[in-house]
Design a protein around this motif. Structure first.
Motif, PDB file in Angstrom:
ATOM      1  N   HIS A  60       0.869  -1.180   0.000  1.00 19.20           N
ATOM      2  CA  HIS A  60       0.000   0.000   0.000  1.00 19.20           C
ATOM      3  C   HIS A  60       0.908   1.233   0.000  1.00 19.20           C
ATOM      4  O   HIS A  60       1.859   1.311   0.778  1.00 19.20           O
ATOM      5  CB  HIS A  60      -0.916  -0.001   1.225  1.00 19.20           C
ATOM      6  CG  HIS A  60      -1.879  -1.149   1.220  1.00 19.20           C
ATOM      7  ND1 HIS A  60      -2.061  -1.987   2.297  1.00 19.20           N
ATOM      8  CD2 HIS A  60      -2.701  -1.598   0.230  1.00 19.20           C
ATOM      9  CE1 HIS A  60      -2.978  -2.899   1.974  1.00 19.20           C
ATOM     10  NE2 HIS A  60      -3.369  -2.697   0.735  1.00 19.20           N
ATOM     11  N   GLU A  63       1.998   3.688   3.260  1.00 19.21           N
ATOM     12  CA  GLU A  63       2.501   3.033   4.475  1.00 19.21           C
ATOM     13  C   GLU A  63       4.023   3.026   4.395  1.00 19.21           C
ATOM     14  O   GLU A  63       4.593   2.323   3.572  1.00 19.21           O
ATOM     15  CB  GLU A  63       1.929   1.614   4.572  1.00 19.21           C
ATOM     16  CG  GLU A  63       0.398   1.632   4.558  1.00 19.21           C
ATOM     17  CD  GLU A  63      -0.224   0.240   4.526  1.00 19.21           C
ATOM     18  OE1 GLU A  63       0.512  -0.758   4.588  1.00 19.21           O
ATOM     19  OE2 GLU A  63      -1.461   0.175   4.431  1.00 19.21           O
ATOM     20  N   ARG A 102      -3.056   4.648  -1.024  1.00 19.59           N
ATOM     21  CA  ARG A 102      -3.174   3.230  -0.656  1.00 19.59           C
ATOM     22  C   ARG A 102      -3.232   2.341  -1.909  1.00 19.59           C
ATOM     23  O   ARG A 102      -2.534   1.355  -2.026  1.00 19.59           O
ATOM     24  CB  ARG A 102      -4.456   3.045   0.172  1.00 19.59           C
ATOM     25  CG  ARG A 102      -4.737   1.618   0.588  1.00 19.59           C
ATOM     26  CD  ARG A 102      -5.914   1.612   1.564  1.00 19.59           C
ATOM     27  NE  ARG A 102      -6.336   0.283   1.951  1.00 19.59           N
ATOM     28  CZ  ARG A 102      -5.730  -0.463   2.886  1.00 19.59           C
ATOM     29  NH1 ARG A 102      -4.664  -0.004   3.506  1.00 19.59           N
ATOM     30  NH2 ARG A 102      -6.188  -1.652   3.194  1.00 19.59           N
ATOM     31  N   ASN A 110      -6.346  -2.309  -5.193  1.00 21.16           N
ATOM     32  CA  ASN A 110      -5.693  -2.539  -3.920  1.00 21.16           C
ATOM     33  C   ASN A 110      -4.862  -3.811  -4.070  1.00 21.16           C
ATOM     34  O   ASN A 110      -5.417  -4.906  -4.205  1.00 21.16           O
ATOM     35  CB  ASN A 110      -6.770  -2.711  -2.837  1.00 21.16           C
ATOM     36  CG  ASN A 110      -6.198  -3.027  -1.472  1.00 21.16           C
ATOM     37  OD1 ASN A 110      -5.039  -3.441  -1.348  1.00 21.16           O
ATOM     38  ND2 ASN A 110      -7.004  -2.855  -0.452  1.00 21.16           N
ATOM     39  N   GLY A 149      -1.412   3.259   7.130  1.00 19.83           N
ATOM     40  CA  GLY A 149      -1.605   4.211   6.034  1.00 19.83           C
ATOM     41  C   GLY A 149      -2.070   5.564   6.549  1.00 19.83           C
ATOM     42  O   GLY A 149      -1.987   5.851   7.740  1.00 19.83           O
TER      43      GLY A 149
END
Ligand SMILES: [Zn+2]
Length: 335
Positions: A60, A63, A102, A110, A149
């Protein structure tokens, strides 16, 4: 090295002894860049055939603790310190990291919901497919570093999923404890669809992840926990011959048992939390409230916890929308 079953080229030989740094070259021929390529840095530090561990971060893009810690480890680790192989990809989702988001700005996906990916799919699909088809077939262990995140902040913890194979679950717990983060989280609630963790489980690879902070920040404390933790696990698995780096605390095991552990906002507005990370919570306790800023007739809307336990994660942003996760309540488990 050309990986025959992937469209992504890896320009280092992952079987070769010694230390190599190179790129995964992801084809991305677009309007802004005909025959363009996305470059994903990869390191291989090898001294012998096995075992091999794959360390990943930046699945992600918002992060940051994982990518920072893994880049430092990749640059400093020497093959003479290693038994077997260490493959390090500090930032797997380069387009999302560059965008600070993200999910990928290219295809909106994702990455940790689309494993095992697709050789002929979009950029995120191709990267997941490379990890699944090319990398997982050659490794014994996998650590995937995450955090909360920009929209969540966790207590510093490593995390792993309940496994159907209880022997594997016990071995995973021991390796996760060896990381020596302040908390170890056992997830019993996760939807397994498309997780990197599920791909590892299907291949019998020992895998765990982390949730080290978040809020879109990088803190010296959590980077240190990540660096020290990875080194501790390499030692625990016999990949690195060195003394453990001691800490003052014994990791506390917590679990999230089901979706009732998640507190969701029920209105759009400003979230006012009443509790900090690590606070204890009683069942039914009001953990915060949402102020509806454009309505004089409505007072703050309280949010209750359906579980008792401790606050392991909290939304760091004031702004909330109906359906946003604002808190996760875990409970202590004895070993
Ligand atoms: Zn993540």
């Amino acid at each position: 090295m050309e990986a025959p079953s992937s469209r992504i080229l890896c320009d280092i030989d992952l079987d070769q002894n010694g230390k190599q740094a190179g790129y995964l070259r992801v084809p991305n021929s677009v309007n802004e860049s005909a025959y363009g390529t996305i470059l994903i840095p990869i390191w291989s530090i090898r001294n012998g055939k096995e075992p091999t561990i794959l360390l990943t971060g930046g699945v992600h893009g918002d992060e940051y603790e994982g990518p920072v810690a893994l880049r430092k480890i990749a640059r400093s680790l020497d093959p003479s310190e290693v038994v077997g192989g260490v493959i390090i990809i500090p930032g797997l989702n380069v387009p999302a990291i560059r965008a600070g988001t993200r999910t990928s700005p290219i295809d909106g996906l994702n990455m940790n919901r689309i494993f095992p990916g697709d050789r002929d799919g979009s950029v995120t699909m191709m990267i997941a497919h490379f990890v699944d088809a090319i990398l997982l077939s050659r490794i014994d262990y996998q650590i995937d570093l995450h955090s909360g995140g920009k929209t969540l902040e966790f207590l510093p913890m490593v995390s792993f999923k309940e496994s159907r194979d209880k022997d594997r679950e016990t071995r995973t717990l021991k390796a996760a404890m060896a990381f020596d983060a302040p908390y170890v989280l056992l997830n019993r609630d996760l939807d397994e669809t498309g997780l990197l963790e599920s791909s590892c489980e299907a291949r019998g690879i020992l895998h765990f992840g982390s949730e080290l902070g978040g809020a879109g920040r990088v803190t010296p404390e959590y980077v240190k926990i990540a660096e020290r933790g990875v080194m501790n696990v390499l030692r625990y698995l016999g990949i690195r011959d060195s003394a453990a780096i001691p800490s003052e605390t014994i990791p506390k095991l917590v679990e999230v048992e089901d979706l009732n552990c998640y507190v969701m906002a029920e209105e759009n507005g400003i979230f006012e939390p009443f509790l900090d990370l690590g606070s204890t919570v009683q069942e039914g306790e009001v953990i915060g409230q949402v102020h509806i800023v454009d309505n004089i007739g409505t007072g703050p809307v309280p949010l209750n916890s359906a579980r008792r336990g401790i606050v392991i994660c909290r939304r760091p942003l004031g702004d909330v929308r109906r359906g946003d996760n604002v808190m996760i309540i875990g409970r202590y488990v004895s070993l």
